[in-house]
Design an enzyme around this catalytic site. Structure first.
Site, PDB file in Angstrom:
ATOM      1  N   LEU A  81     -10.694  -4.757 -50.973  1.00  0.00           N
ATOM      2  CA  LEU A  81     -10.899  -5.058 -52.397  1.00  0.00           C
ATOM      3  C   LEU A  81     -12.258  -5.663 -52.777  1.00  0.00           C
ATOM      4  CD1 LEU A  81      -7.329  -6.088 -53.577  1.00  0.00           C
ATOM      5  CD2 LEU A  81      -8.529  -3.916 -53.857  1.00  0.00           C
ATOM      6  N   HIS A  98     -11.111   6.144 -53.920  1.00  0.00           N
ATOM      7  CA  HIS A  98     -10.703   5.561 -55.199  1.00  0.00           C
ATOM      8  C   HIS A  98      -9.624   6.459 -55.810  1.00  0.00           C
ATOM      9  CE1 HIS A  98     -10.959   3.236 -58.814  1.00  0.00           C
ATOM     10  NE2 HIS A  98     -10.982   4.367 -59.503  1.00  0.00           N
TER      11      HIS A  98
HETATM   12  C1  GRF Z   1      -5.832   3.511 -51.239  1.00  0.00           C
HETATM   13  O1  GRF Z   1      -4.745   4.296 -51.444  1.00  0.00           O
HETATM   14  C2  GRF Z   1      -6.869   3.641 -52.319  1.00  0.00           C
HETATM   15  O2  GRF Z   1      -6.347   4.151 -53.484  1.00  0.00           O
HETATM   16  C3  GRF Z   1      -7.307   2.248 -52.591  1.00  0.00           C
HETATM   17  O3  GRF Z   1      -6.508   1.399 -51.764  1.00  0.00           O
HETATM   18  C4  GRF Z   1      -5.395   2.114 -51.300  1.00  0.00           C
HETATM   19  C5  GRF Z   1      -4.888   1.680 -49.955  1.00  0.00           C
HETATM   20  O4  GRF Z   1      -4.568   0.333 -49.994  1.00  0.00           O
HETATM   21  N1  GRF Z   1      -8.702   2.135 -52.362  1.00  0.00           N
HETATM   22  P1  GRF Z   1      -3.153  -0.197 -49.473  1.00  0.00           P
HETATM   23  O5  GRF Z   1      -2.991   0.257 -48.069  1.00  0.00           O
HETATM   24  O6  GRF Z   1      -2.106   0.372 -50.375  1.00  0.00           O
HETATM   25  O7  GRF Z   1      -3.276  -1.692 -49.581  1.00  0.00           O
END
Ligand code: GRF
Length: 193
Positions: A81, A98
């Site tokens: 993040l 993304h």
């Molecule tokens: C990905 O699916 C993408 O959309 C975003 O974060 C998601 C993965 O994160 N960049 P998480 O494994 O659900 O925490």
């Protein structure tokens, strides 16, 4: 074969997908290590279960200190993040996924469910995902791969998220394979103004 570092903050669903693709030979890459900025991230537990070196790092500088111990060709942001700043030597070698079709619904504040809520609120009938190189701005940088999904009138944010994640599972391995085949510079030069 590309050596990958995977950075994450959350559940590691993208790590699961990479692991499966590598096992099934759909992704020709090595995951060298996994680093999380959240100590109890589920993604870290999964990484250890898969047998990858896995670390918690408190901040960007600590992440880069850990990465310096590994041979890395590509840093894959996988639900990481904070805005990440790589060491200079890897500046053009960070990629991100993304959950929208960039340049729509991206930038600061557009992450996770916020993206899909905004797509639904606008009444979009198409969304999708984008894998792109990362630079010093959120969701900016040369695009490597995009996949669109059709939306129905009644799709709520959860339904949109599920469709988009299915597309993500195809797009991220495909993007890494594209980088392996074409090289990093190809994408940066393609987008040069
Ligand atoms: C990905 O699916 C993408 O959309 C975003 O974060 C998601 C993965 O994160 N960049 P998480 O494994 O659900 O925490």
């Amino acid at each position: 074969m590309l050596n990958l570092a995977v950075l994450l903050s959350g559940t590691g669903r993208t790590l699961d997908n990479f692991h499966e693709y590598i096992e099934q030979k759909g992704l020709t890459a090595h995951i060298r290590l996994v680093v999380a900025d959240v100590e109890n991230a589920l993604g870290l537990t999964k990484a250890r279960r898969y047998g990858y070196p896995a670390f918690f790092a408190r901040n960007n500088a600590d992440i880069n200190a850990i990465l310096a111990n590994y041979p890395i060709d590509l840093i894959c942001l996988a639900g990481y993040l904070p805005l990440y700043q790589p060491p200079a030597i890897l500046a053009k070698r960070v990629i991100n996924i993304h959950p929208s079709l960039i340049p729509a619904f991206c930038g600061p504040g557009f992450y996770g469910h916020h993206v899909h809520e905004a797509v639904r609120a606008r009444g979009c009938l198409v969304s999708g995902c984008t894998v792109h190189f990362a630079d010093d701005r959120y969701d900016h940088g040369p695009i490597i791969c995009q996949k669109a999904v059709s939306l129905a009138d009644h799709d709520d944010a959860d339904a949109i998220a599920a469709k988009v994640f299915t597309a993500e599972c195809l797009a991220y391995p495909e993007a890494i394979n594209r980088v392996a085949a074409l090289g990093v510079d190809y994408f940066w030069e393609r987008c040069r103004q």
